[in-house]
Design an enzyme around this catalytic site. Structure first.
Site, PDB file in Angstrom:
ATOM      1  N   LYS A  98     117.259  50.521  73.857  1.00  0.00           N
ATOM      2  CA  LYS A  98     118.191  49.535  74.423  1.00  0.00           C
ATOM      3  C   LYS A  98     118.903  48.763  73.309  1.00  0.00           C
ATOM      4  O   LYS A  98     120.104  48.517  73.380  1.00  0.00           O
ATOM      5  CB  LYS A  98     117.417  48.517  75.280  1.00  0.00           C
ATOM      6  CG  LYS A  98     116.883  49.059  76.589  1.00  0.00           C
ATOM      7  CD  LYS A  98     116.440  47.882  77.439  1.00  0.00           C
ATOM      8  CE  LYS A  98     115.430  48.252  78.482  1.00  0.00           C
ATOM      9  NZ  LYS A  98     114.874  47.067  79.160  1.00  0.00           N
ATOM     10  N   HIS A 156     102.957  80.308  89.396  1.00  0.00           N
ATOM     11  CA  HIS A 156     103.799  81.409  88.946  1.00  0.00           C
ATOM     12  C   HIS A 156     104.802  80.952  87.899  1.00  0.00           C
ATOM     13  O   HIS A 156     105.816  81.598  87.686  1.00  0.00           O
ATOM     14  CB  HIS A 156     104.508  82.050  90.139  1.00  0.00           C
ATOM     15  CG  HIS A 156     103.549  82.756  91.059  1.00  0.00           C
ATOM     16  ND1 HIS A 156     103.465  84.116  91.148  1.00  0.00           N
ATOM     17  CD2 HIS A 156     102.589  82.267  91.872  1.00  0.00           C
ATOM     18  CE1 HIS A 156     102.505  84.448  91.995  1.00  0.00           C
ATOM     19  NE2 HIS A 156     101.961  83.334  92.458  1.00  0.00           N
ATOM     20  N   GLU A 204     103.429  54.892  80.693  1.00  0.00           N
ATOM     21  CA  GLU A 204     103.893  53.609  80.172  1.00  0.00           C
ATOM     22  C   GLU A 204     102.719  52.649  79.933  1.00  0.00           C
ATOM     23  O   GLU A 204     102.779  51.775  79.075  1.00  0.00           O
ATOM     24  CB  GLU A 204     104.892  52.998  81.162  1.00  0.00           C
ATOM     25  CG  GLU A 204     105.862  52.031  80.532  1.00  0.00           C
ATOM     26  CD  GLU A 204     107.009  51.658  81.470  1.00  0.00           C
ATOM     27  OE1 GLU A 204     106.747  51.253  82.623  1.00  0.00           O
ATOM     28  OE2 GLU A 204     108.174  51.787  81.045  1.00  0.00           O
TER      29      GLU A 204
END
Lengths: 425, 425
Positions: A412, A298, A277
């Site tokens: 938003k 792995h 951010e």
């Protein structure tokens, strides 16, 4: 204090090496508060301020919750939960008998996840800590309405006594509600962005409820910020910032943060927010990813060893383990492991880490080691201070504002419009 | 059946679009077993084979464990634990009252993590499922010696009855131990690599112990592989493989897999191994990363929206929620959320997902949606079959052997040498 070991990165540096003059300039910009977003650099002085003002009240609130409840529902999203969740998993992976369980809500819109938490609460006594600067962010607001209703159903008139609000000191919907209903309140400071707020009440109250000694955390943070307040390439925050920016300039566009402690998993999520951010803007920024070793050797190990040469690797190593376990001898030695018998598992793990570093560096992956003395309150605090300061330097080195997040608004805005929120467009 | 929606990726395609001719060729190579690693493509026929051979015994073993133990210690690393852990978190995020807790060990060398698990076991009755083709991989071998010793301390002569070995059918250290000590054994098939083994005993036994209906899983997998056995661009596995390879060719080097269900977190880890280990070789391969939405919109959201334009985003969406919750009305409406009242949370979440997609596509991030009907046994099986087949096609499209992992040996070799293993160099 945190130490940085760049020996696994040096083979990938140009002759001139990382640009410490640029790091010095970035640090000056930060320290003199002359850069973009300087209004949001209050986190460096915050541990001392918290100690002088809110710390006693935070500890008292946590004690009250611990003495009466088996659970805390901490409601917050982004910086309002990642640090506390990371700290609790790191320092308290196995809750003790007196430790309430901390549920993190307000970070999802999944109806199943919310119902699962309600089911897991069952008939436990619980408190709610709602953490939001404004009170209008959708996810925490939705959760808070739901869990507040549960509190009212359970405690009736006494419900308000079970709500702790961490919010703006003066303004906002949540502050208004807290004042009106008499909820115990703590402050999200004005000069600290969410991703830098773990050492404020935002992180400290859930941590203290979980049984972390937050006084030790704060004292260690005060000491660490002081220790990091030195100009020069011997500053570990400079080293980390300058090395990763140097490598980024050479085409290493993805940084994987790894650790050999499974309990570190969520601290890596906190780190991803801090760096992603802060730096991911203006179409720039190193992509932050994480791995858990040795498990992910792995799974992601193949890609790291032989995929595109665009990865740099930063490894958090705790110098000292909390516990010990001498590897047992077995008479038959049917599994052929007796050559390890008598050695402590912590030593075996250290050797494995060295072996991995050698393999990855040989394969073309620059490696940075960040050494933390111990996985305890002091180690946690030192790591947070180190990563926060280095992030600021690194951000200024790449010419962005490390303290804003303008891109978070896009979804938003769409969401409020599509949900038909009054006034949204 | 799985559906793929490429509408959010189309704006980023060239006029010719994804190369379905190349997908067809890759699929042919896979289906006719003429490509690199063709010896390891047995996973497609595995569900039917398991049903015909081992499934009853797996279910019986799980029932035995469930009836007598409160815990299972599943010991395995990489493909020997990621699928089972992903499945259990996805389908059983809140264990029911009769469900044993499944601890995953053998995937770490952290002494603290091992001691934490021993402490968490306390005096519970438990069984051990050790999962390793050879028995010589260090992490599971170390854990197995430790937990086997605990079983012997606890159950004495009866300890062998508490050990279930999932290993090679004929060879290897673990197979030898199992035969000698009479442990109940299941098979890691020869023609199936670890990352493709979740629908064998490797994944099924821990899943069944946790209370997942593995008969439903296997029946659904048989049906899904059959449904996916169609040539043509209408095959969702072709669509996903071709789209991501097309985007990779255009410079989208990182793929983030996201989901709006927090319980999906570990399935993303399984996916990372599947794709990272299959494609990350010869200095090629898309870097696989993951996000949890909406949580990470407040951490990685900024980077996704405004960072470098090298990300593609694939979203797993479950069409139907398991539960419902109509958002409550509040008389005062002090938080201003009454515009949502009466709508189910699952609808709110769906709108949020649409809003996010619109924001990210506008911001320059290609978006692929993978639709799974429901978060249940059938949905899990369909998803696994889809991702496995698409991975094989995608790998062949990028001219690598999708079924080997030569790079995993590098660190092991160093480690055995540095630990002084007899014969290592």
């Amino acid at each position: 204090m945190v130490k940085v070991d760049l020996s696994g990165a040096k083979p990938f540096f140009t002759a001139a090496g990382p640009d410490y003059a640029a790091a010095a300039a970035a640090y000056k910009t930060f320290a003199e508060k002359t850069g973009l977003g300087a209004d949001f650099t209050g986190w460096e002085g915050m541990p001392q301020r918290i100690k002088d003002t809110e710390l006693d009240a935070i500890v008292a609130a946590a004690e009250k919750i611990r003495s009466r409840s088996q659970a805390l529902v901490a409601i917050g999203i982004g910086g309002s939960y990642l640090g506390a969740k990371g700290a609790i998993e790191l320092l308290k992976p196995n809750p003790g008998p007196g430790d309430p369980k901390v549920f993190f809500m307000g970070n999802t819109l999944s109806v199943d996840a919310i119902n699962d938490t309600i089911a897991a609460l069952g008939d436990m006594d619980f408190d709610v800590n709602v953490i939001s600067k404004s009170g209008t962010t959708l996810e925490p607001a939705v959760s808070f309405r739901i869990f507040r209703e549960l509190l009212i159903k359970k405690y009736g008139d006494k419900a308000d006594d079970h709500i702790f609000a961490t919010t703006d000191a003066r303004r906002g919907v949540l502050k208004g509600l807290a004042d009106k209903n008499g909820w115990t309140s703590f402050v999200v400071p004005d000069d600290v962005g969410g991703r830098f707020s773990v050492l404020s009440a935002v992180g400290l109250l859930p941590m203290a409820v979980a049984g972390i000694d937050v006084r030790r955390v704060i004292d260690a943070a005060i000491a660490e910020f002081k220790a990091l307040d030195v100009g020069g390439p011997e500053n570990p925050a400079w080293q980390y910032a300058a090395a990763r920016q140097h490598l980024y300039g050479k085409g290493y566009t993805v940084e994987i943060l790894g650790c050999y402690e499974p309990s570190f998993r969520f601290m890596a999520e906190w780190w991803k927010q801090l760096y992603g951010e802060s730096e991911g803007k203006d179409h720039k920024g190193i992509f932050p990813a994480s791995v858990e070793f040795t498990a992910d050797l792995h799974s992601m190990g193949q890609y790291i060893q032989q995929g595109p040469r665009m990865l740099m690797e930063s490894i958090v190593r705790f110098t000292e383990s909390r516990t010990s376990f001498p590897f047992p001898v077995e008479e038959e030695d049917a599994d052929g492991l007796n050559y390890l018998a008598g050695r402590d598992l912590s030593e075996i793990c250290r050797v494995a880490a060295d072996a991995v570093r050698e393999a990855h560096v040989s394969g073309g992956v620059p490696n940075i080691v960040i050494e933390i003395p111990k996985r305890d309150e002091e180690g946690f605090a030192a790591m947070v201070c180190f990563f926060e300061l280095a992030c600021s330097i690194s951000g200024y080195m790449s010419q962005v504002n490390p303290f804003d997040q303008p891109g978070v608004e896009a979804y938003k805005k769409n969401m409020f419009r599509m949900l038909g929120k009054p006034g949204a467009k």
